[in-house]
Write an enzyme that holds these catalytic residues in place. Structure first.
Site, PDB file in Angstrom:
ATOM      1  N   ILE A 141       0.677  -1.428   0.155  1.00 19.07           N
ATOM      2  CA  ILE A 141      -0.192  -0.016   0.079  1.00 19.07           C
ATOM      3  C   ILE A 141       0.832   1.198   0.026  1.00 19.07           C
ATOM      4  O   ILE A 141       0.557   2.364  -0.487  1.00 19.07           O
ATOM      5  CB  ILE A 141      -0.899  -0.119   1.037  1.00 19.07           C
ATOM      6  CG1 ILE A 141      -2.124   0.960   0.898  1.00 19.07           C
ATOM      7  CG2 ILE A 141      -0.268   0.397   2.659  1.00 19.07           C
ATOM      8  CD1 ILE A 141      -3.263   0.443   1.868  1.00 19.07           C
ATOM      9  N   HIS A 181       5.992 -12.193   5.323  1.00 20.28           N
ATOM     10  CA  HIS A 181       5.822 -11.638   3.956  1.00 20.28           C
ATOM     11  C   HIS A 181       7.085 -11.233   3.669  1.00 20.28           C
ATOM     12  O   HIS A 181       8.128 -10.883   4.274  1.00 20.28           O
ATOM     13  CB  HIS A 181       4.847 -10.324   4.258  1.00 20.28           C
ATOM     14  CG  HIS A 181       5.286  -9.346   4.912  1.00 20.28           C
ATOM     15  ND1 HIS A 181       5.021  -9.470   6.518  1.00 20.28           N
ATOM     16  CD2 HIS A 181       5.972  -8.218   5.066  1.00 20.28           C
ATOM     17  CE1 HIS A 181       5.506  -8.403   7.237  1.00 20.28           C
ATOM     18  NE2 HIS A 181       6.142  -7.774   6.269  1.00 20.28           N
TER      19      HIS A 181
HETATM   20  P1  5GP Z   1       6.912  -4.737   7.549  1.00 25.77           P
HETATM   21  O1  5GP Z   1       7.009  -3.306   7.987  1.00 25.77           O
HETATM   22  O2  5GP Z   1       6.178  -5.643   8.524  1.00 25.77           O
HETATM   23  O3  5GP Z   1       8.128  -5.376   6.942  1.00 25.77           O
HETATM   24  O4  5GP Z   1       6.027  -4.545   6.100  1.00 25.77           O
HETATM   25  C1  5GP Z   1       4.737  -4.358   6.282  1.00 25.77           C
HETATM   26  C2  5GP Z   1       4.488  -3.854   5.068  1.00 25.77           C
HETATM   27  O5  5GP Z   1       2.843  -4.059   4.751  1.00 25.77           O
HETATM   28  C3  5GP Z   1       4.842  -2.355   4.763  1.00 25.77           C
HETATM   29  O6  5GP Z   1       5.400  -2.184   3.516  1.00 25.77           O
HETATM   30  C4  5GP Z   1       3.165  -1.622   4.510  1.00 25.77           C
HETATM   31  O7  5GP Z   1       3.485  -0.567   3.604  1.00 25.77           O
HETATM   32  C5  5GP Z   1       2.395  -2.750   4.263  1.00 25.77           C
HETATM   33  N1  5GP Z   1       1.058  -2.543   4.370  1.00 25.77           N
HETATM   34  C6  5GP Z   1       0.677  -2.145   5.643  1.00 25.77           C
HETATM   35  N2  5GP Z   1      -0.830  -2.088   5.542  1.00 25.77           N
HETATM   36  C7  5GP Z   1      -1.212  -2.689   4.482  1.00 25.77           C
HETATM   37  C8  5GP Z   1      -2.572  -2.733   3.762  1.00 25.77           C
HETATM   38  O8  5GP Z   1      -3.546  -2.435   4.451  1.00 25.77           O
HETATM   39  N3  5GP Z   1      -2.344  -2.977   2.465  1.00 25.77           N
HETATM   40  C9  5GP Z   1      -1.246  -3.410   1.852  1.00 25.77           C
HETATM   41  N4  5GP Z   1      -1.240  -3.815   0.629  1.00 25.77           N
HETATM   42  N5  5GP Z   1      -0.204  -3.106   2.396  1.00 25.77           N
HETATM   43  C10 5GP Z   1      -0.144  -2.797   3.751  1.00 25.77           C
END
Ligand code: 5GP
Ligand code: ZN
Length: 114
Positions: free
Chosen positions: A31, A100
């Protein structure tokens, strides 16, 4: 995991721009993209983080990694290059606790990352 954001995306309770789906894996656009291609490749089965992996997860981790590479190739970044990242816990910036794999491509990516 009823309160997990990515489980809700997998169950279509929250919309996402999906780029790939099969029985085990879902990939959707981040997102808040950090590159022209920024997709998240996730196992459909909930796993909190890499710290929670067991030997039974070896196959799904392989599927996630191979799928990220296939998406990169399909979108024309196989030769140019792409980056794949699993963030784990606070200092690495993990904010969603469902495993992820970030897939980033389409611009020069510096090393080491910030
Ligand atoms: P992390 O910081 O845990 O490695 O990555 C989480 C990712 O999820 C971030 O890059 C963030 O932008 C993405 N993200 C958070 N909320 C959402 C959402 O509701 N939809 C999508 N498509 N991505 C999200
Ligand atoms: Zn989940």
């Amino acid at each position: 995991m009823s309160d997990c954001l990515f489980c809700k995306i997998i169950k279509r309770e929250i919309p996402a721009s999906i780029v790939y789906e099969d029985d085990h894996v879902l990939a959707f656009n981040d997102i808040n993209p950090q590159a022209p291609l920024h997709a998240l490749v996730v196992p459909k089965r909930h796993i909190d983080s890499l710290n929670a992996l067991s030997p039974e997860d070896d196959a799904i981790v392989g599927e996630v990694v191979r799928r990220a590479a296939a998406i990169a190739r399909d979108k024309g970044y196989g030769d140019r290059g792409f980056r794949t990242v699993f963030n784990t816990n606070a200092e690495a910036g993990q904010t969603v606790f469902h495993v992820h794999l970030h897939l980033l491509a389409g611009r020069g990516l510096r090393w080491p990352p910030g």
